[in-house]
Design an enzyme around this catalytic site. Sequence first.
Site, PDB file in Angstrom:
ATOM      1  N   CYS A 156     -26.091  80.364 123.802  1.00 54.43           N
ATOM      2  CA  CYS A 156     -27.087  79.289 123.793  1.00 54.43           C
ATOM      3  C   CYS A 156     -28.474  79.785 123.420  1.00 54.43           C
ATOM      4  O   CYS A 156     -29.275  79.018 122.858  1.00 54.43           O
ATOM      5  CB  CYS A 156     -27.093  78.540 125.124  1.00 54.43           C
ATOM      6  SG  CYS A 156     -27.833  79.418 126.517  1.00 54.43           S
ATOM      7  N   ASP A 157     -28.804  81.039 123.679  1.00 50.05           N
ATOM      8  CA  ASP A 157     -30.102  81.585 123.291  1.00 50.05           C
ATOM      9  C   ASP A 157     -30.354  81.394 121.802  1.00 50.05           C
ATOM     10  O   ASP A 157     -31.493  81.194 121.359  1.00 50.05           O
ATOM     11  CB  ASP A 157     -30.190  83.088 123.578  1.00 50.05           C
ATOM     12  CG  ASP A 157     -29.604  83.529 124.897  1.00 50.05           C
ATOM     13  OD1 ASP A 157     -28.679  82.877 125.392  1.00 50.05           O
ATOM     14  OD2 ASP A 157     -30.039  84.570 125.410  1.00 50.05           O
TER      15      ASP A 157
END
Length: 368
Positions: A156-157
Amino acid sequence: MKRLNFIIVVGALVITSLLQAQDIKSDEVKEVMTKVADWQIEHFQDASEKKPHPPLNWTNGALYVGMIKLAAISNTDTYYNWLKKIGEEHKWQLNDRIYYADDHTVSQMYIDLYRKYKDEAMIGPTKKQFDYILFHPAKTSLEWKSPYAQDRWNWCDALFMAPPVWAKLYNITGEKKYLDFLMSEYKATTDFLFDEEENLYYRDESYMGKLDNNTKIFWSRGNGWVFAGLVNVMNELDPKSKEYNYFLDIYLKMAKKLVEIQTPDGYWSMSLLGQTFYPTPETSGSSFYVYGLAWGINKGILNKSIYASAVKKGWNAVVKCVTDEGMLGYVQPIGAAPGSAWPDKTEVYGTGAFLSAGSEIYKLYGRK
């Protein structure tokens, strides 16, 4: 004894309420942003963990994203000049890996500098690399252990690191190929990592189905990366477009969830659903949430009467973690999951998140 304890508790609540009720002044917001930025520049190449981060590393890329927002509201070119010098020293190149989203982060700063200085050299390497990706797209699975999985956005980063660059390229060139790639890959990642029940993102596939103290594991900074990235993408798109509304739908779902799980002290727990087990303040994720929520109020997207108190509480909380010298404390070290943070530990990406938050708080409380 019971009465004494009651008085202490009530007194603490009153003090907390008074602190939270204090008016935020735009000049004081800029002042603390400047203090934090100046401290970070002075300590830019200090050892972090075992050695300094390379200037084009994602850690510093996230710092630049916030620093350029301060530059835009500053009365001096100091911050623009500092960022420009970094680009010039590295000939506007990206970090080493062609597909890896983290190595694309620095291009957000390059494109914003291009907008100011109109120097094509600032964006030439970015366009060349992204055009290569367009013509040679990664085909790997998003499953965490698949070969070459991180050639796509399977953590998700990554949704903070790369998507805003694609959106910016679309905005400055008008070439829809950049927008089409952004939408295709972003939707694939969201379909894979977004939990429809909680309206939060898993950090990556390896956290799905796992529990920590009987709660699902949603990492605060990981979701902070996503939330801030959504804002940075939407800033580049036409609010009337279907693409904008795709991102807006995710943003609104997350915003509603985030105000529900903010801690009484104004932070967001390192494990978003497990604040009982992670009581330590954490400023990088919290700053990203303040940034995103304040942006929503400023744009008229979020109802101020519902969200303003959470924003004020959050900003006051992270400001309390700034030392007299200007260091932002309680930044969780590099990781991928809930962990620990300390008042005397910082990181460049935490500073970037704080400066992003401050830029929207400055707008919010600078209105007449």
